[in-house]
Design a protein around this motif. Structure first.
Motif, PDB file in Angstrom:
ATOM      1  N   SER A  37      39.372   8.511  -7.542  1.00 33.21           N
ATOM      2  CA  SER A  37      38.728   9.669  -8.209  1.00 33.21           C
ATOM      3  C   SER A  37      38.624   9.391  -9.703  1.00 33.21           C
ATOM      4  N   TYR A  38      37.654  10.050 -10.342  1.00 31.37           N
ATOM      5  CA  TYR A  38      37.422   9.832 -11.777  1.00 31.37           C
ATOM      6  C   TYR A  38      37.080  11.182 -12.429  1.00 31.37           C
ATOM      7  N   THR A  39      37.654  11.406 -13.603  1.00 34.13           N
ATOM      8  CA  THR A  39      37.444  12.661 -14.315  1.00 34.13           C
ATOM      9  C   THR A  39      36.509  12.429 -15.511  1.00 34.13           C
ATOM     10  N   SER A  40      35.393  13.177 -15.528  1.00 30.96           N
ATOM     11  CA  SER A  40      34.415  13.042 -16.614  1.00 30.96           C
ATOM     12  C   SER A  40      33.580  14.317 -16.691  1.00 30.96           C
ATOM     13  N   ASP A  41      33.042  14.554 -17.877  1.00 29.22           N
ATOM     14  CA  ASP A  41      32.163  15.723 -18.051  1.00 29.22           C
ATOM     15  C   ASP A  41      30.780  15.479 -17.474  1.00 29.22           C
ATOM     16  N   ASP A  42      30.442  14.211 -17.254  1.00 27.39           N
ATOM     17  CA  ASP A  42      29.116  13.853 -16.752  1.00 27.39           C
ATOM     18  C   ASP A  42      29.211  13.593 -15.247  1.00 27.39           C
ATOM     19  N   PRO A  43      28.625  14.426 -14.401  1.00 26.75           N
ATOM     20  CA  PRO A  43      28.701  14.227 -12.943  1.00 26.75           C
ATOM     21  C   PRO A  43      28.115  12.891 -12.492  1.00 26.75           C
ATOM     22  N   GLN A  44      26.981  12.514 -13.045  1.00 26.61           N
ATOM     23  CA  GLN A  44      26.354  11.250 -12.639  1.00 26.61           C
ATOM     24  C   GLN A  44      27.212  10.064 -13.028  1.00 26.61           C
ATOM     25  N   GLU A  45      27.775  10.138 -14.247  1.00 27.74           N
ATOM     26  CA  GLU A  45      28.661   9.081 -14.707  1.00 27.74           C
ATOM     27  C   GLU A  45      29.876   8.953 -13.796  1.00 27.74           C
ATOM     28  N   THR A  46      30.407  10.093 -13.358  1.00 29.24           N
ATOM     29  CA  THR A  46      31.578  10.093 -12.463  1.00 29.24           C
ATOM     30  C   THR A  46      31.269   9.333 -11.171  1.00 29.24           C
ATOM     31  N   ALA A  47      30.153   9.670 -10.556  1.00 30.42           N
ATOM     32  CA  ALA A  47      29.784   9.006  -9.304  1.00 30.42           C
ATOM     33  C   ALA A  47      29.511   7.518  -9.515  1.00 30.42           C
ATOM     34  N   ASP A  48      28.801   7.171 -10.577  1.00 30.17           N
ATOM     35  CA  ASP A  48      28.463   5.772 -10.840  1.00 30.17           C
ATOM     36  C   ASP A  48      29.714   4.924 -11.071  1.00 30.17           C
ATOM     37  N   ILE A  49      30.662   5.469 -11.846  1.00 31.33           N
ATOM     38  CA  ILE A  49      31.873   4.704 -12.160  1.00 31.33           C
ATOM     39  C   ILE A  49      32.716   4.481 -10.904  1.00 31.33           C
ATOM     40  N   ILE A  50      32.902   5.520 -10.082  1.00 27.70           N
ATOM     41  CA  ILE A  50      33.687   5.370  -8.844  1.00 27.70           C
ATOM     42  C   ILE A  50      33.050   4.332  -7.934  1.00 27.70           C
ATOM     43  N   ASN A  51      31.720   4.391  -7.784  1.00 27.63           N
ATOM     44  CA  ASN A  51      31.033   3.419  -6.915  1.00 27.63           C
ATOM     45  C   ASN A  51      31.124   2.011  -7.481  1.00 27.63           C
ATOM     46  N   ALA A  52      31.050   1.894  -8.799  1.00 26.34           N
ATOM     47  CA  ALA A  52      31.152   0.581  -9.443  1.00 26.34           C
ATOM     48  C   ALA A  52      32.549  -0.010  -9.259  1.00 26.34           C
ATOM     49  N   ILE A  53      33.589   0.867  -9.404  1.00 30.47           N
ATOM     50  CA  ILE A  53      34.965   0.397  -9.186  1.00 30.47           C
ATOM     51  C   ILE A  53      35.139  -0.093  -7.756  1.00 30.47           C
ATOM     52  N   ALA A  54      34.625   0.637  -6.789  1.00 34.23           N
ATOM     53  CA  ALA A  54      34.736   0.237  -5.383  1.00 34.23           C
ATOM     54  C   ALA A  54      34.031  -1.088  -5.124  1.00 34.23           C
ATOM     55  N   ASP A  55      32.810  -1.219  -5.672  1.00 31.15           N
ATOM     56  CA  ASP A  55      32.072  -2.473  -5.484  1.00 31.15           C
ATOM     57  C   ASP A  55      32.794  -3.647  -6.132  1.00 31.15           C
ATOM     58  N   ALA A  56      33.357  -3.419  -7.321  1.00 33.68           N
ATOM     59  CA  ALA A  56      34.068  -4.484  -8.031  1.00 33.68           C
ATOM     60  C   ALA A  56      35.333  -4.893  -7.275  1.00 33.68           C
ATOM     61  N   TYR A  57      36.010  -3.904  -6.681  1.00 38.18           N
ATOM     62  CA  TYR A  57      37.228  -4.195  -5.924  1.00 38.18           C
ATOM     63  C   TYR A  57      36.910  -5.065  -4.700  1.00 38.18           C
ATOM     64  N   ILE A  58      35.826  -4.724  -4.024  1.00 37.44           N
ATOM     65  CA  ILE A  58      35.415  -5.517  -2.861  1.00 37.44           C
ATOM     66  C   ILE A  58      35.062  -6.944  -3.285  1.00 37.44           C
ATOM     67  N   GLN A  59      34.311  -7.088  -4.369  1.00 44.78           N
ATOM     68  CA  GLN A  59      33.916  -8.402  -4.848  1.00 44.78           C
ATOM     69  C   GLN A  59      35.112  -9.225  -5.300  1.00 44.78           C
ATOM     70  N   PHE A  60      36.064  -8.554  -5.977  1.00 42.61           N
ATOM     71  CA  PHE A  60      37.263  -9.245  -6.446  1.00 42.61           C
ATOM     72  C   PHE A  60      38.074  -9.779  -5.255  1.00 42.61           C
ATOM     73  N   GLY A  61      38.243  -8.916  -4.233  1.00 45.43           N
ATOM     74  CA  GLY A  61      38.994  -9.337  -3.058  1.00 45.43           C
ATOM     75  C   GLY A  61      38.339 -10.506  -2.345  1.00 45.43           C
ATOM     76  N   LEU A  62      37.001 -10.457  -2.234  1.00 44.15           N
ATOM     77  CA  LEU A  62      36.270 -11.530  -1.564  1.00 44.15           C
ATOM     78  C   LEU A  62      36.402 -12.839  -2.330  1.00 44.15           C
ATOM     79  N   GLU A  63      36.263 -12.776  -3.653  1.00 40.59           N
ATOM     80  CA  GLU A  63      36.378 -13.994  -4.472  1.00 40.59           C
ATOM     81  C   GLU A  63      37.787 -14.569  -4.404  1.00 40.59           C
ATOM     82  N   ALA A  64      38.790 -13.667  -4.379  1.00 40.67           N
ATOM     83  CA  ALA A  64      40.173 -14.142  -4.290  1.00 40.67           C
ATOM     84  C   ALA A  64      40.411 -14.855  -2.965  1.00 40.67           C
ATOM     85  N   ARG A  65      39.913 -14.255  -1.869  1.00 36.37           N
ATOM     86  CA  ARG A  65      40.079 -14.870  -0.553  1.00 36.37           C
ATOM     87  C   ARG A  65      39.368 -16.226  -0.474  1.00 36.37           C
TER      88      ARG A  65
END
Length: 298
Positions: A37-65
């Motif tokens: 979850s992410y706390t921000s005054d901008d709803p669009q920014e909140t959704a974009d950041i959470i999705n970006a974190i999830a995508d980055a986590y998946i990419q990081f895990g794949l590269e590590a493997r």
């Protein structure tokens, strides 16, 4: 005040720190699900950041493997080359030893020898069984006197068609002689002819029985020879196998070394192929269940 210009790196660090301060991650201890979850005054920014974190986590895990796989693949490739060299060297030593000693594959020789030994043992059983059967006939003959009438009652004689037929003819002629003797007396022409025919049949029967007896004696001696000969071959084969195991100890050791090196090398090749296949696998073991959407209200 003097305006401070920040570098791109400093700006990224500030943005990262600000995002990190407003991110909250929960779950993952007793389940395999993680909530972000992410706390921000901008709803669009909140959704974009959470999705970006999830995508980055998946990419990081794949590269590590994939990085671990690449490291493993490199190590396996190096080890495989060394094992291949070791296998080649052991094969060369084995080939050189065989050439110098004029030897072949000892395991194959031993298998052939054991197969021959098993075959000889089977032949010995059959030969002993045959000898036992013939010996009964031979001993039965030895108990009787030559030209004894009891010879005609022996199994081999009764089983012989010619002898069996002669026995029947002899019985018929003997009965006829008795009948003629009672009717005509000893000097009657019919009586003389009947006795001559009976005598001839008796001689033929005696000759046929002699042949059968002689054949039984020959078969008995042959059966004895076969048992003795097979026992000699078994003894020779056993000695050859023992000699092979003793004299070719060095060759056996070299053959086992080659076999062990080949097995290890082949196992490494399998592991290397499996690892190479994983390096081309681009799917992650992490999946997003629900992507973040723009919230309708705080």
């Amino acid at each position: 005040p003097k305006k401070v210009t920040l570098s791109d790196a400093e700006i990224r660090e500030m943005l990262a720190a600000n995002i990190q301060a407003n991110v909250e991650v929960s779950g993952g201890k007793q389940s395999q699900m993680i909530n972000v979850s992410y706390t921000s005054d901008d709803p669009q920014e909140t959704a974009d950041i959470i999705n970006a974190i999830a995508d980055a986590y998946i990419q990081f895990g794949l590269e590590a493997r994939l990085g671990d796989v690449k490291n493993t693949e490199a190590w396996l490739s190096e080890q495989s080359a060394q094992l291949k060299q070791k296998l080649t060297e052991s094969e060369d030593r084995l080939s050189a030893y065989r050439s110098s000693q004029g030897l072949v594959n000892t395991e194959q020789e031993e298998r052939i020898g054991n197969a021959q030994l098993q075959s000889l043992n089977n032949e010995l059983i059959r030969a002993q069984t045959n000898l036992s059967s013939i010996e009964e006939q031979y001993l039965a003959i030895q108990k009787l006197q030559p030209n004894s009438t009891e010879l005609s009652a022996l199994g081999p004689v009764l089983q012989n068609k010619i002898a069996n037929d002669l026995v029947k003819i002899e019985a018929q002629l003997s009965q006829r002689v008795n009948e003629l003797f009672e009717r005509y007396g000893e000097k009657h022409p019919k009586m003389i002819a009947a006795r001559s025919e009976l005598k001839s049949t008796e001689l033929n029967l005696a000759k046929e029985i002699d042949k059968i007896v002689d054949n039984i004696e020959k078969n008995y001696r042959l059966a004895q020879f076969q048992v003795t000969n097979i026992n000699k071959l078994i003894s020779t084969t056993r000695n050859d196998i023992q000699s092979l195991q003793t004299e070719n100890f060095s060759l056996v050791s070299l053959e086992r070394e080659v076999e062990n090196n080949r097995r290890i090398y082949e196992n490494f090749q399998v592991s290397l192929m499996e690892t190479s296949g994983k390096s081309e696998f681009t799917a992650s073991n992490v999946h997003i269940i629900d992507r973040a959407t723009v919230p309708a209200f705080p």
